[in-house]
Design an enzyme around this catalytic site. Structure first.
Site, PDB file in Angstrom:
ATOM      1  N   ILE A 289       0.822  -1.118   0.169  1.00 48.26           N
ATOM      2  CA  ILE A 289       0.129  -0.192  -0.127  1.00 48.26           C
ATOM      3  C   ILE A 289       0.906   1.258   0.044  1.00 48.26           C
ATOM      4  O   ILE A 289       0.970   2.007   0.933  1.00 48.26           O
ATOM      5  CB  ILE A 289      -0.904  -0.143   1.127  1.00 48.26           C
ATOM      6  CG1 ILE A 289      -1.804  -1.329   1.425  1.00 48.26           C
ATOM      7  CG2 ILE A 289      -1.884   1.236   0.946  1.00 48.26           C
ATOM      8  CD1 ILE A 289      -2.445  -1.323   2.554  1.00 48.26           C
ATOM      9  N   PRO A 290       1.576   1.353  -1.238  1.00 50.46           N
ATOM     10  CA  PRO A 290       2.472   2.833  -1.144  1.00 50.46           C
ATOM     11  C   PRO A 290       1.250   4.156  -1.268  1.00 50.46           C
ATOM     12  O   PRO A 290       0.321   3.889  -1.814  1.00 50.46           O
ATOM     13  CB  PRO A 290       3.076   2.584  -2.581  1.00 50.46           C
ATOM     14  CG  PRO A 290       2.342   1.540  -3.429  1.00 50.46           C
ATOM     15  CD  PRO A 290       1.632   0.965  -2.336  1.00 50.46           C
ATOM     16  N   HIS A 291       1.984   5.162  -0.948  1.00 51.59           N
ATOM     17  CA  HIS A 291       1.131   6.327  -0.912  1.00 51.59           C
ATOM     18  C   HIS A 291       1.995   7.503  -0.926  1.00 51.59           C
ATOM     19  O   HIS A 291       3.217   7.481  -0.369  1.00 51.59           O
ATOM     20  CB  HIS A 291       0.187   6.344   0.275  1.00 51.59           C
ATOM     21  CG  HIS A 291       0.773   6.113   1.524  1.00 51.59           C
ATOM     22  ND1 HIS A 291       1.131   4.561   2.131  1.00 51.59           N
ATOM     23  CD2 HIS A 291       1.137   6.637   2.619  1.00 51.59           C
ATOM     24  CE1 HIS A 291       1.461   4.541   3.313  1.00 51.59           C
ATOM     25  NE2 HIS A 291       1.550   5.832   3.431  1.00 51.59           N
ATOM     26  N   GLY A 292       1.410   8.733  -1.612  1.00 52.61           N
ATOM     27  CA  GLY A 292       2.123   9.738  -1.787  1.00 52.61           C
ATOM     28  C   GLY A 292       1.017  10.986  -1.188  1.00 52.61           C
ATOM     29  O   GLY A 292      -0.037  10.900  -1.979  1.00 52.61           O
TER      30      GLY A 292
ATOM     31  N   HIS B  57      -5.950  11.119   4.667  1.00 55.14           N
ATOM     32  CA  HIS B  57      -4.808  10.081   4.747  1.00 55.14           C
ATOM     33  C   HIS B  57      -4.901   8.949   5.586  1.00 55.14           C
ATOM     34  O   HIS B  57      -5.004   7.591   4.917  1.00 55.14           O
ATOM     35  CB  HIS B  57      -3.766  10.741   4.496  1.00 55.14           C
ATOM     36  CG  HIS B  57      -2.482   9.851   4.535  1.00 55.14           C
ATOM     37  ND1 HIS B  57      -1.271  10.075   5.019  1.00 55.14           N
ATOM     38  CD2 HIS B  57      -2.303   8.883   3.665  1.00 55.14           C
ATOM     39  CE1 HIS B  57      -0.530   9.449   4.836  1.00 55.14           C
ATOM     40  NE2 HIS B  57      -0.814   8.427   4.013  1.00 55.14           N
TER      41      HIS B  57
END
Length: 148
Positions: free
Chosen positions: A65-68, A113
């Site tokens: 679960i990558p996130h930016g 987020h």
């Protein structure tokens, strides 16, 4: 914001072909740019990579679960990919990743987020959801899992 409200069919890829983590993120960021979720692909990828340096987003069980979070993100989104072949992600269980859920969060979306990350992680811990992921053999199958 509910997860089901930000998952869009145009942001789901089935059998994505990528040789490594960077290629996966690059292709999903392309989807974001093409669909107006982000305004600058390079700056968004920088935000994702910066987060990756803090610790792996490979949560185990073949899932990452990558996130930016960045000012170039116009609206929150989740891009979903089932990879054609698993890739190394330095996951917590040291196994390669087959499913990637890339989150894009606007710079001012701190609460959102955390809420989205929590909801997604909780959903992915459900044994029924994991089983459905394993059985999915099309883009439509993936969409149905999350578009309740």
């Amino acid at each position: 914001m509910a997860l089901t409200k930000i998952i869009q069919p145009k942001l789901v890829k089935f059998n994505l072909i990528a040789s490594d983590r960077d290629a996966v993120i690059d292709q999903l960021a392309d989807l974001y740019l093409k669909n107006g979720v982000i305004t600058d692909k390079e700056r968004y990828i920088e935000a994702v990579n910066e987060r990756e340096t803090e610790g792996t987003t490979g949560i185990g069980g073949g899932i990452a679960i990558p996130h930016g979070k960045s000012e170039v993100v116009k609206s929150s989104a989740v891009a979903i990919a089932k990879l054609a072949k698993p890739v190394e992600w330095q996951a917590l269980d040291d196994k390669p990743v087959e499913y990637v859920f890339l989150l894009a969060i606007p710079d001012d979306g701190d609460n959102e987020h955390l809420q989205l990350l929590s909801e997604l992680a909780g959903t992915l811990m459900d044994d029924d959801v994991r089983e459905k992921l394993e059985l999915a053999d099309s883009k439509e199958d993936l969409e149905k899992i999350f578009m309740k």
